[in-house]
Design an enzyme around this catalytic site. Structure first.
Site, PDB file in Angstrom:
ATOM      1  N   LYS A 235      -9.023   2.478  -2.560  1.00 46.88           N
ATOM      2  CA  LYS A 235      -9.352   1.864  -1.137  1.00 46.88           C
ATOM      3  C   LYS A 235     -10.930   2.087  -0.785  1.00 46.88           C
ATOM      4  CE  LYS A 235      -7.256   1.288   3.334  1.00 46.88           C
ATOM      5  NZ  LYS A 235      -6.047   1.615   4.216  1.00 46.88           N
TER       6      LYS A 235
ATOM      7  N   GLU B 291       0.676  -1.373  -0.042  1.00 43.83           N
ATOM      8  CA  GLU B 291       0.163  -0.051   0.105  1.00 43.83           C
ATOM      9  C   GLU B 291       1.044   1.302  -0.056  1.00 43.83           C
ATOM     10  OE1 GLU B 291      -3.571   1.926   2.895  1.00 43.83           O
ATOM     11  OE2 GLU B 291      -2.431   0.172   3.570  1.00 43.83           O
TER      12      GLU B 291
ATOM     13  N   CYS C 181      -5.532  -3.160   2.544  1.00 44.92           N
ATOM     14  CA  CYS C 181      -5.342  -3.180   3.821  1.00 44.92           C
ATOM     15  C   CYS C 181      -6.848  -3.269   4.575  1.00 44.92           C
ATOM     16  CB  CYS C 181      -4.529  -2.013   4.235  1.00 44.92           C
ATOM     17  SG  CYS C 181      -3.822  -2.355   5.915  1.00 44.92           S
TER      18      CYS C 181
END
Length: 551
Positions: free
Chosen positions: A109, A42, A145
């Site tokens: 994300k 990330e 994540c």
């Protein structure tokens, strides 16, 4: 289906070093040109967390240039890389899939963490579209994540009929965090039967330690690969024509002792903080006590003995045992060692202050003066040698203010800042397991600051095993004093500890940063006001229920 090889690039990226990070990405793509896909963590281009660098337009331009370079480098394979992406006035935490100068797809994300050390909603807005791309006959899903910690993003990929999922992460270390990640992967695979390739960042960044420990789990919930803890490296994962996942034997799952994991995290934190900030080495005060002994051991393991300088600064209250033990450890670890007696400087200070202090008895002022002289000497040596002073205090002492501002708190980095005293003892014993570098009596003798005759820590604090349990409940779990007392702790001890924690917030704000190890550190995890009278409300609650009678 065709066989496929995916390289997980568990590497150490530096925040703000866009060109250097890009160089590392491009080099890795070329090195693993035999892989079909190379996947990076990330926000690999900027490093994680970039914080308010994200507000800078010049950073945005550098990221765009980096994406162009990476896309051109990915001629024989596909690069999957994390980066910030601005679309109009909106900024996303994004992933790009790059090949032969083009972006095949881009994913934003969806779940932005806003708790503990995370502050992503300050910068980013959430994405809403699935991330899916096709390569070599496979449909591949993308997550970043926190997305994985929620059911919906993966379930949406399941509905898209993807074959497996790449999860890009910058997940910081804390005790038992690996077990939490493993549990989450098991849950998500159980829910969807989708294989997950989880690649994590690996490196120290201020108070965060990214421990790597990337994972691969197949659709039956079998753990196929487990990359090493706190070691930057790349690993290839192979998918055969039947969809089976395999990895090299050295990547097979393994068990990691908690003390070993913590110790390795401290070593990585010190190594990266010193090297990334351009220091030539470290300097510390080696007192003959356990905190400075453990700090020196960590520093030597992180940097090498040649970059460590230990200084003993004895006073009239410093025992011969402490002086002998400090010298012995320095010799065993082969570090530069000097002795500077502080008695002459102390007498000069006291002499100059005598007219102002006339008629007033000696108290902690004189004790603190000793610590402040030592702190000044360490800072002078560090300035001259371009080294970093490591302050050696632990979490228990910092919690209750058992440290001297501008004295033993002097320093730029505090390796033990999030290590409770009881864990300090355990880590010292762990470090001595194969080869005793810390003299045994440093570990077994009663802890003392040696600022007054026959002084030991327990003169003014509860025993550390009691203190650390109270601190864990109050600091890390937000229990009320009344609830802690109900667990069987002495009411006087509890209220004294709570009071000390609350009134010493001002000290902690001025202290050095240190690596996060527990579930709640004294840093971004815990943001309490300095001017804070809530402790009086807590005391009233205890008094009102009859659990405590004020003297």
């Amino acid at each position: 289906m065709k066989p496929m090889t995916v390289t997980l690039a568990q590497l150490d990226f530096t925040v703000g070093a866009v060109q250097r990070n890009t160089d590392l990405i491009v080099t890795t793509i070329g090195k693993y040109s035999d892989s079909d896909i190379v996947v990076f963590p990330e926000l690999a281009i900027t490093g994680y967390p970039p914080e308010d660098l994200l507000f800078r337009e010049d950073l945005e331009a550098l990221v765009d240039q980096a994406l162009t370079r990476i896309a051109e480098a990915a001629q024989l394979n596909v690069a999957v890389v994390g980066h910030p992406q601005r679309v109009g006035n909106e900024l996303y935490n994004s992933v790009s899939v790059l090949h032969r100068g083009k972006c095949l797809t881009r994913y934003h994300k969806q779940r932005l963490p806003q708790y503990g050390v995370f502050d992503e909603q300050r910068y980013f807005i959430p994405g809403h579209e699935n991330g899916v791309f096709e390569w070599q006959g496979y449909r591949i899903g993308l997550l970043v994540c926190e997305d994985l910690w929620h059911r919906e993003p993966l379930q949406r990929l399941q509905a898209e009929r993807v074959d497996f999922v790449l999860s890009l992460n910058a997940s910081p270390y804390e005790i038992d965090k690996h077990q939490q990640r493993l549990h989450i992967l098991q849950q998500r695979v159980s829910e969807t039967q989708l294989p997950i390739l989880y690649v994590n960042n690996c490196g120290g960044q201020d108070e965060l330690v990214f421990d790597g420990h990337s994972l691969v789990m197949d659709g039956q919930g079998r753990l196929i690969a487990e990359l090493p803890h706190c070691q930057p490296l790349c690993a290839q994962i192979h998918i055969d024509a039947t969809g089976n996942f395999t990895a090299d034997t050295e990547l097979s799952p393994y068990s990691l002792d908690t003390l070993e994991a913590v110790y390795q995290a401290l070593v990585l934190a010190v190594r990266d903080y010193v090297s990334k900030n351009g220091f030539q080495g470290i300097t510390l005060g080696l007192s003959g006590g356990i905190d400075s002994a453990l700090t020196l051991a960590v520093a030597v393991d992180a940097l090498g003995a040649e970059k460590c300088h230990a200084i003993m600064m004895p006073f009239r209250y410093t025992s011969q045992m402490s002086q002998d033990d400090a010298r012995e450890q320095a010799s065993r670890m082969d570090v530069a060692y000097d002795v500077i007696a502080i008695e002459p400087m102390y007498e000069a200070f006291v002499g100059q202050l005598a007219p102002i202090f006339s008629g007033k008895p000696a108290d902690t002022t004189e004790e603190n003066l000793q610590a402040r002289i030592r702190g000044t000497l360490l800072m002078a040596v560090s300035n001259k040698n371009r080294s970093l002073v490591l302050t050696t205090g632990n979490k228990s002492e910092l919690a209750v203010g058992y440290c001297t501002l501008y004295g033993d708190m002097n320093g730029g980095f505090a390796p033990l800042k999030d290590i409770p005293k009881t864990l300090v003892f355990e880590l010292a014993q762990y470090r001595n397991r194969d080869h005793e570098v810390i003299p045994e009596r440093v570990i077994t003798r009663p802890p003392s600051a040696e600022l007054a005759p026959d002084q030991i820590d327990q003169d003014s604090l509860p025993p550390y095993d009691v203190l650390d349990k109270i601190l864990m409940l109050y600091v890390e779990q937000d229990w009320s004093p009344a609830a802690i007392i109900d667990c069987g702790f002495d009411a006087d001890d509890v209220l004294r500890v709570v009071r000390l924690v609350d009134i010493n917030e001002y000290k902690r704000r001025q202290g050095a940063i240190g690596p996060k190890i527990t579930s709640r550190n004294f840093g971004k995890d815990r943001r309490y006001p300095i001017t804070n009278h809530f402790r009086y409300e807590l005391e009233r609650q205890v008094q009102a229920r009859g659990s405590y009678e004020k003297n």
